[in-house]
Design an enzyme around this catalytic site. Structure first.
Site, PDB file in Angstrom:
ATOM      1  N   HIS A  19       6.586  -7.598  -2.169  1.00  0.00           N
ATOM      2  CA  HIS A  19       6.546  -6.933  -0.730  1.00  0.00           C
ATOM      3  C   HIS A  19       7.383  -7.462   0.298  1.00  0.00           C
ATOM      4  O   HIS A  19       7.436  -7.175   1.355  1.00  0.00           O
ATOM      5  CB  HIS A  19       5.011  -7.125  -0.265  1.00  0.00           C
ATOM      6  CG  HIS A  19       4.146  -6.449  -1.395  1.00  0.00           C
ATOM      7  ND1 HIS A  19       3.995  -4.994  -1.605  1.00  0.00           N
ATOM      8  CD2 HIS A  19       2.974  -6.904  -1.843  1.00  0.00           C
ATOM      9  CE1 HIS A  19       3.202  -4.874  -2.228  1.00  0.00           C
ATOM     10  NE2 HIS A  19       2.475  -5.900  -2.542  1.00  0.00           N
ATOM     11  N   SER A  44      -4.441   3.321   4.324  1.00  0.00           N
ATOM     12  CA  SER A  44      -4.454   2.605   2.907  1.00  0.00           C
ATOM     13  C   SER A  44      -4.355   1.070   3.245  1.00  0.00           C
ATOM     14  O   SER A  44      -5.525   0.295   2.788  1.00  0.00           O
ATOM     15  CB  SER A  44      -3.208   3.024   1.972  1.00  0.00           C
ATOM     16  OG  SER A  44      -3.580   2.497   0.756  1.00  0.00           O
ATOM     17  N   LYS A  66       0.801  -1.093   0.102  1.00  0.00           N
ATOM     18  CA  LYS A  66       0.068   0.119  -0.232  1.00  0.00           C
ATOM     19  C   LYS A  66       0.653   1.324   0.153  1.00  0.00           C
ATOM     20  O   LYS A  66       0.385   2.411   0.335  1.00  0.00           O
ATOM     21  CB  LYS A  66      -1.111   0.341   1.191  1.00  0.00           C
ATOM     22  CG  LYS A  66      -1.864  -1.306   1.338  1.00  0.00           C
ATOM     23  CD  LYS A  66      -2.513  -1.860   0.022  1.00  0.00           C
ATOM     24  CE  LYS A  66      -3.641  -1.063  -0.683  1.00  0.00           C
ATOM     25  NZ  LYS A  66      -3.931  -1.727  -1.783  1.00  0.00           N
TER      26      LYS A  66
END
Ligand code: A3P
Length: 315
Positions: free
Chosen positions: A125, A156, A63
């Site tokens: 990630h 987010s 995010k």
């Protein structure tokens, strides 16, 4: 247009128990992440991945603007070919290192069999310590990391957890904030993630580029130029304009190759709760955190980042 649409049932059967578990890797790194034993095996396969000098990696804490950066990087490397970008799902142009299951495009298998003659674009990630061992040991290829101020990143992420049916219900924001503070989220602590990539970007200047969401927002064209320079691509002013326009939030939110609307159609994302392309702003945290939540966040940031040279814009 090539689209692989996975259904909600496929997705749920691949993750029968949507709960967070802690996996301990052979190198001793703990990561709370979905997928249990199968995930652990997969991450061990990622560690063994063979790297190529012309690989291009986009790495982020979730995010932080991954999709945005991916689109910019891909266009820089592909002569601003927005025509191709508009007909090819981003998940087909990139492989996702740690992806499990059949949804959301290419994963490790496709990365390992990617044609040699084509640049391999990857997203991840994973914390730096779980990247392929070859890459941890040596600066083999280019990597671009984007970081976003922790308050906006956290808000987010909260909305993403609420709208994504594969993730456990995050409960009220207060509970989610605690998890964020403790690093009890799928890719661990925001602070550890960002700090390690920052350190590595300082050690490996020229092969790791550290970008800031807030700078991309403030002056996207300037960031595109810096990124093109880092990626050793010569772009004309017109091409830079074309990329900036294609990647503006207002355009990306309506672009089906990047806005994940196929996962809304398949029932995995609930757009009534939140869109994937939600607001795309700096400082939206102010609309969500109470005064006391914000004070607690500030104390944590002060404590965790007291030795950092890295500074973030919060508005
Ligand atoms: P918000 O939820 O604050 O709106 P990721 O791609 O890493 O999942 O990040 C998603 C976040 O990046 C979302 O933030 C999304 O709106 C924002 N984003 C995506 N494309 C963007 C763009 N072109 N400009 C600004 N923000 C963008």
């Amino acid at each position: 247009m090539r689209m692989k649409i996975g259904s909600i049932n496929d997705a749920m059967s691949e993750f029968p128990e949507p709960v967070l578990r802690v996996d301990t890797m052979s190198n001793g790194f703990d990561l709370p992440i979905l997928g249990g034993e199968r995930r652990k095996q997969h991450l061990n396969e990622v560690l063994k991945m063979k790297m190529r000098p012309d690989d291009v990696i986009v790495a982020t804490y979730p995010k932080a603007g991954t999709t945005w950066l991916q689109e910019i990087v891909w266009l820089i490397c592909n002569d601003a070919d927005t025509t191709l970008a508009k007909i090819t799902m981003q998940g087909e142009r990139y492989g996702w290192m740690e992806k499990l299951g059949s949804i959301a495009g290419k994963g490790l298998e496709e990365l390992n069999t990617w044609p040699r003659e084509r640049t391999r674009f990857m997203k991840t990630h994973l914390p730096f310590q779980l990247l392929p061992n070859e890459l941890q040991n040596e600066a083999i290829c280019k990597l671009i990391y984007v970081a976003r101020n922790p308050k906006d990143n956290c808000v987010s992420s909260y909305y993403f957890h609420r709208m994504n049916k594969i993730l456990p219900d995050p409960g009220p924001l207060n509970e989610f904030l605690e998890r964020f503070y403790q690093g009890n989220l799928a890719f661990g602590s925001w602070f550890d993630h960002v700090d390690k990539y920052w350190q590595m970007s300082q050690e490996r200047q020229g092969t790791i580029y550290f970008a800031f969401y807030e700078n991309m927002k403030r002056n996207c064209k300037a960031e595109i130029k810096k990124l093109a320079n880092f990626l050793e691509k010569d772009l004309s002013e017109t091409q830079i304009d074309v990329i900036a326009n294609h990647c503006a939030f207002e355009n990306m939110k309506d672009n089906k190759t990047v806005n994940y609307s196929h996962l809304v159609e398949s029932g995995l994302f609930d757009e009534k709760i939140s869109k994937y392309m939600r607001k795309g702003q700096v400082g939206d945290w102010k609309n969500h955190l109470t005064i006391s939540q914000n004070e607690r966040f500030d104390i944590l940031i002060q404590k965790k980042t007291k030795d950092w040279t890295l500074k973030f814009d919060f508005e």
